[in-house]
Every structure is written in structure tokens, then in C-alpha cells.
Motif scaffolding. Sequence first.
Motif, PDB file in Angstrom:
ATOM      1  N   THR A  18       0.861  -1.180   0.000  1.00 40.62           N
ATOM      2  CA  THR A  18       0.000   0.000   0.000  1.00 40.62           C
ATOM      3  C   THR A  18       0.892   1.223   0.000  1.00 40.62           C
ATOM      4  O   THR A  18       1.705   1.407   0.908  1.00 40.62           O
ATOM      5  CB  THR A  18      -0.941   0.016   1.208  1.00 40.62           C
ATOM      6  N   ILE A  19       0.740   2.032  -1.053  1.00 45.40           N
ATOM      7  CA  ILE A  19       1.554   3.235  -1.183  1.00 45.40           C
ATOM      8  C   ILE A  19       0.677   4.476  -1.169  1.00 45.40           C
ATOM      9  O   ILE A  19      -0.539   4.406  -1.355  1.00 45.40           O
ATOM     10  CB  ILE A  19       2.394   3.212  -2.480  1.00 45.40           C
ATOM     11  N   GLY A  20       1.312   5.609  -0.972  1.00 47.23           N
ATOM     12  CA  GLY A  20       0.667   6.906  -1.070  1.00 47.23           C
ATOM     13  C   GLY A  20       1.718   7.912  -1.488  1.00 47.23           C
ATOM     14  O   GLY A  20       2.915   7.706  -1.273  1.00 47.23           O
ATOM     15  N   VAL A  21       1.282   8.999  -2.105  1.00 41.93           N
ATOM     16  CA  VAL A  21       2.180  10.073  -2.499  1.00 41.93           C
ATOM     17  C   VAL A  21       1.641  11.347  -1.878  1.00 41.93           C
ATOM     18  O   VAL A  21       0.436  11.614  -1.947  1.00 41.93           O
ATOM     19  CB  VAL A  21       2.257  10.206  -4.033  1.00 41.93           C
ATOM     20  N   SER A  22       2.533  12.107  -1.251  1.00 45.74           N
ATOM     21  CA  SER A  22       2.063  13.316  -0.585  1.00 45.74           C
ATOM     22  C   SER A  22       3.155  14.367  -0.462  1.00 45.74           C
ATOM     23  O   SER A  22       4.341  14.086  -0.644  1.00 45.74           O
ATOM     24  CB  SER A  22       1.505  12.985   0.799  1.00 45.74           C
ATOM     25  N   ILE A  23       2.706  15.559  -0.155  1.00 49.48           N
ATOM     26  CA  ILE A  23       3.584  16.677   0.176  1.00 49.48           C
ATOM     27  C   ILE A  23       3.638  16.735   1.690  1.00 49.48           C
ATOM     28  O   ILE A  23       2.606  16.898   2.352  1.00 49.48           O
ATOM     29  CB  ILE A  23       3.025  18.002  -0.384  1.00 49.48           C
ATOM     30  N   ALA A  24       4.833  16.570   2.239  1.00 51.46           N
ATOM     31  CA  ALA A  24       4.987  16.622   3.697  1.00 51.46           C
ATOM     32  C   ALA A  24       4.831  18.059   4.183  1.00 51.46           C
ATOM     33  O   ALA A  24       5.310  18.996   3.548  1.00 51.46           O
ATOM     34  CB  ALA A  24       6.360  16.087   4.094  1.00 51.46           C
ATOM     35  N   VAL A  25       4.152  18.214   5.307  1.00 51.09           N
ATOM     36  CA  VAL A  25       4.101  19.513   5.969  1.00 51.09           C
ATOM     37  C   VAL A  25       5.392  19.601   6.788  1.00 51.09           C
ATOM     38  O   VAL A  25       5.636  18.749   7.642  1.00 51.09           O
ATOM     39  CB  VAL A  25       2.854  19.649   6.859  1.00 51.09           C
ATOM     40  N   PRO A  26       6.253  20.601   6.498  1.00 51.41           N
ATOM     41  CA  PRO A  26       7.569  20.653   7.135  1.00 51.41           C
ATOM     42  C   PRO A  26       7.501  21.047   8.610  1.00 51.41           C
ATOM     43  O   PRO A  26       6.464  21.491   9.108  1.00 51.41           O
ATOM     44  CB  PRO A  26       8.302  21.712   6.317  1.00 51.41           C
ATOM     45  N   GLU A  27       8.644  20.867   9.264  1.00 49.60           N
ATOM     46  CA  GLU A  27       8.770  21.277  10.660  1.00 49.60           C
ATOM     47  C   GLU A  27       8.896  22.795  10.727  1.00 49.60           C
ATOM     48  O   GLU A  27       9.414  23.413   9.807  1.00 49.60           O
ATOM     49  CB  GLU A  27       9.992  20.601  11.300  1.00 49.60           C
ATOM     50  N   PRO A  28       8.404  23.386  11.801  1.00 40.81           N
ATOM     51  CA  PRO A  28       7.841  22.745  12.990  1.00 40.81           C
ATOM     52  C   PRO A  28       6.356  22.418  12.864  1.00 40.81           C
ATOM     53  O   PRO A  28       5.766  21.832  13.754  1.00 40.81           O
ATOM     54  CB  PRO A  28       8.049  23.814  14.075  1.00 40.81           C
ATOM     55  N   TYR A  29       5.756  22.775  11.732  1.00 38.95           N
ATOM     56  CA  TYR A  29       4.307  22.621  11.561  1.00 38.95           C
ATOM     57  C   TYR A  29       3.846  21.168  11.602  1.00 38.95           C
ATOM     58  O   TYR A  29       2.823  20.851  12.194  1.00 38.95           O
ATOM     59  CB  TYR A  29       3.851  23.263  10.248  1.00 38.95           C
ATOM     60  N   THR A  76      -2.260  15.085   0.599  1.00 39.30           N
ATOM     61  CA  THR A  76      -2.285  13.895  -0.258  1.00 39.30           C
ATOM     62  C   THR A  76      -2.270  14.259  -1.740  1.00 39.30           C
ATOM     63  O   THR A  76      -2.999  15.144  -2.172  1.00 39.30           O
ATOM     64  CB  THR A  76      -3.548  13.064   0.045  1.00 39.30           C
ATOM     65  N   LEU A  77      -1.435  13.527  -2.491  1.00 44.15           N
ATOM     66  CA  LEU A  77      -1.460  13.593  -3.953  1.00 44.15           C
ATOM     67  C   LEU A  77      -1.991  12.286  -4.535  1.00 44.15           C
ATOM     68  O   LEU A  77      -2.647  12.293  -5.572  1.00 44.15           O
ATOM     69  CB  LEU A  77      -0.062  13.877  -4.511  1.00 44.15           C
ATOM     70  N   LEU A  78      -1.693  11.162  -3.879  1.00 44.15           N
ATOM     71  CA  LEU A  78      -2.239   9.847  -4.240  1.00 44.15           C
ATOM     72  C   LEU A  78      -2.670   9.186  -2.942  1.00 44.15           C
ATOM     73  O   LEU A  78      -1.840   8.922  -2.074  1.00 44.15           O
ATOM     74  CB  LEU A  78      -1.188   8.980  -4.944  1.00 44.15           C
ATOM     75  N   PRO A  79      -3.977   8.942  -2.762  1.00 43.74           N
ATOM     76  CA  PRO A  79      -4.438   8.306  -1.523  1.00 43.74           C
ATOM     77  C   PRO A  79      -3.927   6.865  -1.430  1.00 43.74           C
ATOM     78  O   PRO A  79      -3.390   6.328  -2.406  1.00 43.74           O
ATOM     79  CB  PRO A  79      -5.958   8.355  -1.637  1.00 43.74           C
ATOM     80  N   PRO A  80      -4.084   6.236  -0.272  1.00 46.64           N
ATOM     81  CA  PRO A  80      -3.627   4.851  -0.125  1.00 46.64           C
ATOM     82  C   PRO A  80      -4.080   3.993  -1.301  1.00 46.64           C
ATOM     83  O   PRO A  80      -5.269   3.930  -1.620  1.00 46.64           O
ATOM     84  CB  PRO A  80      -4.280   4.407   1.185  1.00 46.64           C
ATOM     85  N   THR A  81      -3.093   3.359  -1.956  1.00 44.23           N
ATOM     86  CA  THR A  81      -3.344   2.602  -3.179  1.00 44.23           C
ATOM     87  C   THR A  81      -2.548   1.310  -3.124  1.00 44.23           C
ATOM     88  O   THR A  81      -1.339   1.341  -2.895  1.00 44.23           O
ATOM     89  CB  THR A  81      -2.909   3.435  -4.411  1.00 44.23           C
ATOM     90  N   GLU A  82      -3.216   0.191  -3.341  1.00 39.60           N
ATOM     91  CA  GLU A  82      -2.518  -1.096  -3.389  1.00 39.60           C
ATOM     92  C   GLU A  82      -1.930  -1.311  -4.764  1.00 39.60           C
ATOM     93  O   GLU A  82      -2.613  -1.121  -5.773  1.00 39.60           O
ATOM     94  CB  GLU A  82      -3.478  -2.250  -3.056  1.00 39.60           C
TER      95      GLU A  82
END
Length: 191
Positions: free
Chosen positions: A5-16, A40-46
Amino acid sequence: MGTVTIGVSIAVPEPYGSLLQQLRTGFGDAAAHGIPTHVTLLPPTEVDGSALPAVEAHLTEVAAAGRSFPMRLSGTGTFRPLSPVVFVRVDEGAEACTWLQKQVRDASGPVPRELQFPYHPHVTIAHGIDEESMDRAFEELADYRAEWSCTGFALYEQGPDGVWRKLREYPFGSPVVPPQGGHVRGTISSH
């Protein structure tokens, strides 16, 4: 190799990122400890594990065509009653996120994916918890603000323990606006 199960996302950086994750946990969202704060750019996907190299190559192409853009989170929103989610709104950067997720899920790529709901970039701060706690999350973060320059995205895999772990980061290939006009695959139109 089996499915992953994968996902693609933009991380919210620290300290946020850490702060929002702690708040999400504090609202009673038990899954929050295993979900890095993200858009999220790609939700959980098998996918079949053997497809990961193709997914990585595709994401490299998407990132190479992208460019950095400003991200601003501001205030809260909710998907209730359709979905039990309270979120922090993406106030700036939503168009770029929308473009990116379309490229990631493109039908010609290795992870074509139809979405259950129309794409709406956001940062989840409460999901599937009691209504009172959802209301508290909505109210307590109503004035929340954060800004940063988004310089890429990442591929994550969900482990058997439910925890999402970063597999690889994909920095954008160009700090400048790509040429516009005609059909140029993989460009973000200027706003």
C-alpha cells in the motif's frame, strides 16, 4: 512479492508537521501517530510490489516537470457529513497540488486511480473520531496559519503496523516557471 500500500504526498515541514500531528493525536485520532502530516497527492493505493520501480520512475518524471510553489495553510474546513474529516485548508498552492495529483494518477502511468470524492487538497487534523472532538478540532485550529515553499513530494508505504514510512523524496526539477503555451506535458500553469 505481493501487494504493498503506497501513497504520495507533500509533507508539511517542521515545525508545523509535528505540531499538527500532536494536535491530531490530542483530539483522539488514534491513527495520527502513524501518519506524517501531509497533503495527499495519491491516496492509499494497493500495487504489486514489482510495480514499485515503474512507480518511482513515473514520480521522477512528474517531479522533474514540476517547480517550487508557495504553500499556505489557513483555517479549518470539514467534509462532514459526507466523510468524517476535519482539516486545515490549503489557502495557497491548491492549484499546484491539483495539477500534481492529476499527473501522479494519470491514466498513462503505473498508478491510474479514480478518486472516491473530487480532489480537494487539505491537511487532515481529525478523522473518524466522535463529533464533539471533531468540533473541537475545527474550532481550536480555526485561526491556524503556516507558510512554506513546497519543493517536492514523497512516496510512502504503509507497513503492516499501519505506520506510513517515507520510501523516497522527489524534489522538483525546476526552480523557474516552465515555458507556457501549446501542450507541454508536465507543466504547472502560472497563477
